[in-house]
Design an enzyme around this catalytic site. Structure first.
Site, short mmCIF file in Angstrom:
data_model
loop_
_atom_site.label_atom_id
_atom_site.label_comp_id
_atom_site.label_asym_id
_atom_site.label_seq_id
_atom_site.Cartn_x
_atom_site.Cartn_y
_atom_site.Cartn_z
N ARG A 243 -132.80 47.42 -32.43
CA ARG A 243 -131.87 47.44 -31.12
C ARG A 243 -130.98 48.31 -31.12
O ARG A 243 -130.74 48.91 -29.78
CB ARG A 243 -130.61 46.02 -32.21
CG ARG A 243 -129.43 46.17 -31.13
CD ARG A 243 -128.05 46.16 -31.58
NE ARG A 243 -128.21 44.06 -32.61
CZ ARG A 243 -127.99 43.58 -33.60
NH1 ARG A 243 -127.95 44.36 -34.41
NH2 ARG A 243 -128.13 42.82 -34.29
N TYR B 60 -109.41 55.99 -15.77
CA TYR B 60 -110.22 55.21 -15.28
C TYR B 60 -109.64 53.50 -15.51
O TYR B 60 -109.40 52.77 -16.14
CB TYR B 60 -111.83 54.93 -15.84
CG TYR B 60 -112.91 53.50 -15.24
CD1 TYR B 60 -113.49 54.13 -14.45
CD2 TYR B 60 -112.92 52.89 -15.72
CE1 TYR B 60 -113.64 53.21 -13.43
CE2 TYR B 60 -114.00 52.41 -15.88
CZ TYR B 60 -114.41 52.32 -14.14
OH TYR B 60 -115.84 51.31 -13.18
N ASP C 234 -112.66 60.94 -20.93
CA ASP C 234 -114.32 59.98 -20.37
C ASP C 234 -114.88 61.65 -20.00
O ASP C 234 -113.71 62.31 -18.68
CB ASP C 234 -113.28 59.51 -19.62
CG ASP C 234 -114.11 58.59 -18.49
OD1 ASP C 234 -115.28 59.15 -18.15
OD2 ASP C 234 -113.86 57.54 -18.03
N LYS D 99 -123.89 57.14 -13.76
CA LYS D 99 -123.01 58.46 -12.18
C LYS D 99 -124.39 59.27 -12.19
O LYS D 99 -125.19 58.85 -12.14
CB LYS D 99 -121.77 58.94 -12.73
CG LYS D 99 -120.63 57.37 -12.73
CD LYS D 99 -120.15 56.55 -11.35
CE LYS D 99 -119.43 55.56 -12.41
NZ LYS D 99 -118.24 55.21 -12.41
C1 LIG Z 1 -117.31 54.52 -13.32
C2 LIG Z 1 -116.60 54.41 -14.67
C3 LIG Z 1 -117.05 54.63 -15.68
C4 LIG Z 1 -117.29 53.37 -16.21
O1 LIG Z 1 -118.55 53.34 -16.18
P1 LIG Z 1 -119.96 51.46 -15.76
O2 LIG Z 1 -120.99 52.13 -15.92
O3 LIG Z 1 -119.47 51.45 -14.44
O4 LIG Z 1 -119.00 50.53 -16.70
C5 LIG Z 1 -116.07 54.51 -16.19
N1 LIG Z 1 -115.70 55.69 -16.20
C6 LIG Z 1 -115.27 56.83 -15.44
C7 LIG Z 1 -114.81 58.02 -14.96
C8 LIG Z 1 -116.10 56.50 -14.32
O5 LIG Z 1 -116.38 57.03 -13.05
#
Ligand SMILES: *Cc1c(COP(=O)(O)O)cnc(C)c1O
Length: 395
Positions: free
Chosen positions: A62, A115, A186, A211
């Site tokens: 895991r 977000y 974030d 991203k």
């Molecule tokens: C897309 C995004 C997330 C979430 O990511 P996922 O992999 O789609 O769950 C979190 N924070 C920001 C700023 C984002 O743009």
């Protein structure tokens, strides 16, 4: 001399040489396994002892093996952290970070530029667990004012989602430190390459690897990176208990993605500035949100704290809703879709309700359109925007 981060990214995750042949593939293959087998019980004992001593020893699949370790190292290097934890999405990274530090009766202050699904975590999980959440403008003053005696965490995002306003991270860190709060941020926008919040005073950085890290719109992945080992231990315990696991194939794709991370970001950033310049010439554009754009109100903070930019920008259009929809529908090279950070250009017509909570948003500006500028030739993107603009006038 320590090699540059861009050099590190090319050499991370190299396969070891075979003892017999002295040969190795350039990149490590994805090490897929659900379990680990040991030659003898004493090898297993050694692994358990190493784990107890805080080393990264794998006893079960895991936690991931060599491929995972290589990507964890990449996240640590990018973010300047001590330990990185992989999870199956960016949203899971947000949940892991929050659940690692919040207990019943605690309070968390969340910047209103975060977000949007953070609010879903609040509604569907935190509230049920007896954790209280307050939202505030992402300024040090507003965050300071929102702190209660039971506040444990200050959760922010810089630049903020949708409007991309840069936050004064060192000032927020000073507020967090004065009140003994954990400052979480974030950092999907910067992904460690163009913005390093841990160096600016944050304790925990959260990245949606979905991203720019992956960069090819073909995987979901997240990471939580801790600056100090006490926090890392707390996250590790929660990470284990919640059972997060990421496929070695997705981890391998992310490792492949980071080889070109600097190039992709630089190219998208350069094209995004050209698009900003083009949009600035339209009378119906009421504002452009992109911190690297010299006319962005947060440009000075971006210059002070960031080392680069990316392809994400938003702009507001003073038109009616049908015209804004016609404009988006007329775009040919921009796919209508959420997400960003991949090779391709995307457009999102942001729901006005999604901005209602953002203190930075001025509703008089009209409708907000978010673009991700991909790796297409920028002249083609500009021409596409120009032809779609004609739809603003028709009917
Ligand atoms: C897309 C995004 C997330 C979430 O990511 P996922 O992999 O789609 O769950 C979190 N924070 C920001 C700023 C984002 O743009």
């Amino acid at each position: 001399m320590k090699p540059h981060l861009h050099t590190f990214l090319q050499h991370a995750g190299q396969a070891d040489f075979d003892d017999k042949t002295g040969a190795a593939p350039v990149a490590m293959p994805p090490v897929r396994t659900s379990t680990v087998r040991f030659k003898t019980l004493s090898h297993l004992d050694q692994a358990i002892a190493a784990r107890q001593a805080g080393e990264r020893a794998v006893i079960y699949g895991r936690g991931g093996m060599d491929t995972h370790r290589a990507l964890e190292d990449v996240f640590c290097e990018l973010e300047g952290g001590t330990q990185a934890f992989l999870v199956p999405s960016g949203m899971a990274a947000i949940s892991l970070a929050m659940l690692s530090f919040l207990s019943q009766g605690d309070h968390v202050v969340v910047a209103d530029c975060a977000y949007a699904p953070v609010r879903t975590l609040d509604k569907n999980v935190l509230e049920r667990m007896g954790v209280n959440v307050s939202y505030c403008a992402p300024t040090p003053q507003a965050c300071q004012a929102a702190i209660q005696p039971n506040t444990k965490v200050l959760y922010v995002e810089s630049p903020g989602s949708l409007l991309m306003q840069m936050l004064d991270m060192p000032a927020l860190a000073a507020v967090a430190q004065a009140h003994d709060l954990i400052l979480m941020t974030d950092n999907t926008w910067g992904s460690g390459l163009i913005y390093q919040p841990l160096a600016l005073g944050a304790d925990v950085s959260i990245i949606a690897g979905t991203k720019y890290i992956g960069g090819h719109s073909d995987l979901m992945l997240g990471a939580v990176v801790a600056k100090n080992s006490a926090h890392a231990q707390q996250i590790e315990a929660c990470h284990y208990a919640l059972g997060f696991s990421v496929s070695a194939d997705d981890v391998w794709l992310a490792l492949r993605g980071v080889r070109t991370l600097p190039l992709r970001m630089q190219q998208s950033a350069a094209s995004a500035l050209q698009v900003c310049e083009f949009l600035a010439s339209w009378p119906e554009v009421s504002a452009i949100y992109h911190p690297a754009w010299p006319h962005d109100p947060q440009h000075a903070l971006w210059q002070r704290d960031a080392f680069g930019s990316n392809g994400l920008l938003a702009f507001s259009l003073r038109v009616d809703m049908p015209a804004a929809r016609r404009f988006v529908d007329a775009l040919r090279l921009f796919g209508i879709g959420f997400s960003w950070g991949g090779f391709e250009s995307l457009v999102q017509l942001v729901e006005p309700a999604a901005l209602a909570n953002h203190s930075y948003w001025n509703p008089e500006n009209g409708f907000l359109i978010r673009l991700h500028i991909g790796l297409e030739q920028v002249e083609d993107l500009v021409a596409d925007l120009a032809q779609a603009r004609q739809q603003l006038e028709s009917i």
